[in-house]
Design an enzyme around this catalytic site. Structure first.
Site, PDB file in Angstrom:
ATOM      1  N   ASP A  45       9.958   3.953  29.412  1.00 53.51           N
ATOM      2  CA  ASP A  45      11.350   3.815  29.153  1.00 53.51           C
ATOM      3  C   ASP A  45      11.905   4.252  30.588  1.00 53.51           C
ATOM      4  O   ASP A  45      11.274   4.842  31.385  1.00 53.51           O
ATOM      5  CB  ASP A  45      11.736   4.295  27.966  1.00 53.51           C
ATOM      6  CG  ASP A  45      11.596   6.032  28.007  1.00 53.51           C
ATOM      7  OD1 ASP A  45      11.110   6.533  28.886  1.00 53.51           O
ATOM      8  OD2 ASP A  45      11.825   6.710  26.869  1.00 53.51           O
ATOM      9  N   ASN A  56      14.911  14.042  16.725  1.00 55.53           N
ATOM     10  CA  ASN A  56      15.326  12.883  15.697  1.00 55.53           C
ATOM     11  C   ASN A  56      14.301  11.889  15.261  1.00 55.53           C
ATOM     12  O   ASN A  56      14.735  11.155  14.404  1.00 55.53           O
ATOM     13  CB  ASN A  56      16.669  12.145  15.914  1.00 55.53           C
ATOM     14  CG  ASN A  56      16.424  11.304  17.310  1.00 55.53           C
ATOM     15  OD1 ASN A  56      15.368  11.137  18.010  1.00 55.53           O
ATOM     16  ND2 ASN A  56      17.498  10.606  17.489  1.00 55.53           N
ATOM     17  N   HIS A  78      12.390  10.104  17.266  1.00 56.09           N
ATOM     18  CA  HIS A  78      12.444   8.785  18.336  1.00 56.09           C
ATOM     19  C   HIS A  78      11.122   9.028  19.222  1.00 56.09           C
ATOM     20  O   HIS A  78      10.550   9.986  19.321  1.00 56.09           O
ATOM     21  CB  HIS A  78      13.771   8.756  19.254  1.00 56.09           C
ATOM     22  CG  HIS A  78      13.875   9.331  20.363  1.00 56.09           C
ATOM     23  ND1 HIS A  78      15.053   9.835  20.911  1.00 56.09           N
ATOM     24  CD2 HIS A  78      12.969  10.003  21.077  1.00 56.09           C
ATOM     25  CE1 HIS A  78      14.874  10.732  21.879  1.00 56.09           C
ATOM     26  NE2 HIS A  78      13.702  10.718  22.048  1.00 56.09           N
ATOM     27  N   GLU A 128      15.313   4.757  18.864  1.00 55.68           N
ATOM     28  CA  GLU A 128      16.314   5.609  18.132  1.00 55.68           C
ATOM     29  C   GLU A 128      16.039   5.366  16.542  1.00 55.68           C
ATOM     30  O   GLU A 128      15.813   4.308  16.295  1.00 55.68           O
ATOM     31  CB  GLU A 128      17.420   5.824  18.384  1.00 55.68           C
ATOM     32  CG  GLU A 128      17.932   6.119  20.003  1.00 55.68           C
ATOM     33  CD  GLU A 128      17.747   7.556  20.005  1.00 55.68           C
ATOM     34  OE1 GLU A 128      16.974   8.129  19.403  1.00 55.68           O
ATOM     35  OE2 GLU A 128      18.153   8.216  21.246  1.00 55.68           O
TER      36      GLU A 128
HETATM   37  C1  GLP Z   1      13.038  11.818  25.951  1.00 56.16           C
HETATM   38  C2  GLP Z   1      12.256  10.433  26.135  1.00 56.16           C
HETATM   39  C3  GLP Z   1      11.111  10.461  25.359  1.00 56.16           C
HETATM   40  C4  GLP Z   1      10.516  11.897  25.083  1.00 56.16           C
HETATM   41  C5  GLP Z   1      11.649  12.525  24.220  1.00 56.16           C
HETATM   42  C6  GLP Z   1      11.106  14.109  23.950  1.00 56.16           C
HETATM   43  O1  GLP Z   1      14.324  11.404  25.454  1.00 56.16           O
HETATM   44  N1  GLP Z   1      12.613   9.185  26.131  1.00 56.16           N
HETATM   45  O2  GLP Z   1      10.230   9.699  25.706  1.00 56.16           O
HETATM   46  O3  GLP Z   1       9.423  11.812  24.212  1.00 56.16           O
HETATM   47  O4  GLP Z   1      12.992  12.466  24.665  1.00 56.16           O
HETATM   48  O5  GLP Z   1      11.405  14.855  25.090  1.00 56.16           O
HETATM   49  P1  GLP Z   1      10.762  16.249  25.238  1.00 56.16           P
HETATM   50  O6  GLP Z   1       9.346  16.500  25.352  1.00 56.16           O
HETATM   51  O7  GLP Z   1      11.646  16.756  26.517  1.00 56.16           O
HETATM   52  O8  GLP Z   1      11.270  16.991  24.114  1.00 56.16           O
END
Ligand code: GLP
Length: 259
Positions: free
Chosen positions: A65, A134, A136, A141
């Site tokens: 992304d 959440n 995602h 989302e």
């Molecule tokens: C972000 C990314 C995701 C990621 C998630 C968790 O917003 N877009 O690809 O897996 O949130 O992030 P983290 O590993 O920092 O908790």
């Protein structure tokens, strides 16, 4: 789903690196992810590369992304982040590390182009994933279509808040992003999702044990034939069938973890 519960985030990183290194050495198409969770695995892979144990010279990569509205040179763009945290430290061909063009004039067209590029490359062999608090994955989302392709999405307020730690103020966090869709992600030949910390425990429970639901986009892993989930004890703490997952991990009947 293969559910591997490890004691610490460091052990999660080592286990994940074992799997990822196998694919890299085979010259695979790797699906990379940003966020804090995979950083320890990337560090482990960089150390193995420096010891001559893994090479990315024959691999290519597609990122999950990208924010909309940040130049790709912005330090928080995922284009820059993945290079800073991982690919520039190993022997990856930089031209083969692709990400959605979040700075394009027409992000929706850029999303469609990116989805096609993944298909034209023969698809992703192993897609690394984190999970949002959440539920995602990527930036899919709650309410995301379970069959969506790479598309433009609106970030959930919780995601904006969670990601504000990377910016000086919450107002600087982009509100939109381009993300591989759940349908795109689910076409990768293998999924490898990592989660650590108690703030992910409810999302991990919903992903593994909840109903398949757009409300928990990560539950799409339930439809995949080869999804591996590696979590630490904290992230596993809400799993009702935790003892069974440990037993199944210790008594694996056939498929070795690396293939
Ligand atoms: C972000 C990314 C995701 C990621 C998630 C968790 O917003 N877009 O690809 O897996 O949130 O992030 P983290 O590993 O920092 O908790």
């Amino acid at each position: 789903m293969e559910i591997l519960i490890r004691s610490t985030p460091a052990e999660v990183a080592v286990e994940a690196a074992n799997i990822f290194a196998h694919y890299a050495n085979a010259g695979s198409t790797l699906g990379l992810a940003t966020g804090s969770t995979p950083v320890a695995m990337y560090k482990e892979l960089i150390a193995r590369y420096e010891r001559g144990e893994v090479s990315f010279a024959d691999s290519r990569a597609f990122l999950l992304d990208e924010y909309i509205g940040l130049e790709r040179t912005h330090e928080q763009s995922y284009y820059s982040t993945i290079r800073r945290e991982f690919t520039s430290h190993v022997d990856f061909n930089d031209d083969l590390v692709k990400s959605p063009a979040g700075d394009a004039d027409d992000p929706a067209a850029a999303a469609a182009t990116y989805d096609k590029a993944i298909r034209d490359a023969g698809g992703v062999d192993i897609q690394l994933l984190g999970i949002g608090a959440n539920g995602h994955v990527g930036f899919n989302e709650p309410s995301s279509s379970l069959t969506s392709r790479t598309h433009v999405t609106t970030l959930h307020p919780q995601t904006v808040n969670d990601n504000s730690r990377f910016f000086d103020t919450v107002d600087e966090v982009p509100r939109f992003a381009v993300t591989q869709g759940l349908g795109t992600i689910n076409e990768a030949r293998r999924l490898l999702l990592l989660a650590t910390g108690s703030n992910k425990a409810n999302a991990v429970r919903d992903m593994v044990e909840g109903p398949l639901s757009a409300h928990c986009p990560a539950s799409i892993l339930q439809l995949h034939q080869h999804a591996t989930v590696i979590v630490d004890e904290s992230a596993a703490s809400q799993l009702e069938d935790r003892e069974y997952y440990i037993f199944a991990d210790q008594h694996r009947p056939h498929r070795p973890l690396f293939s």
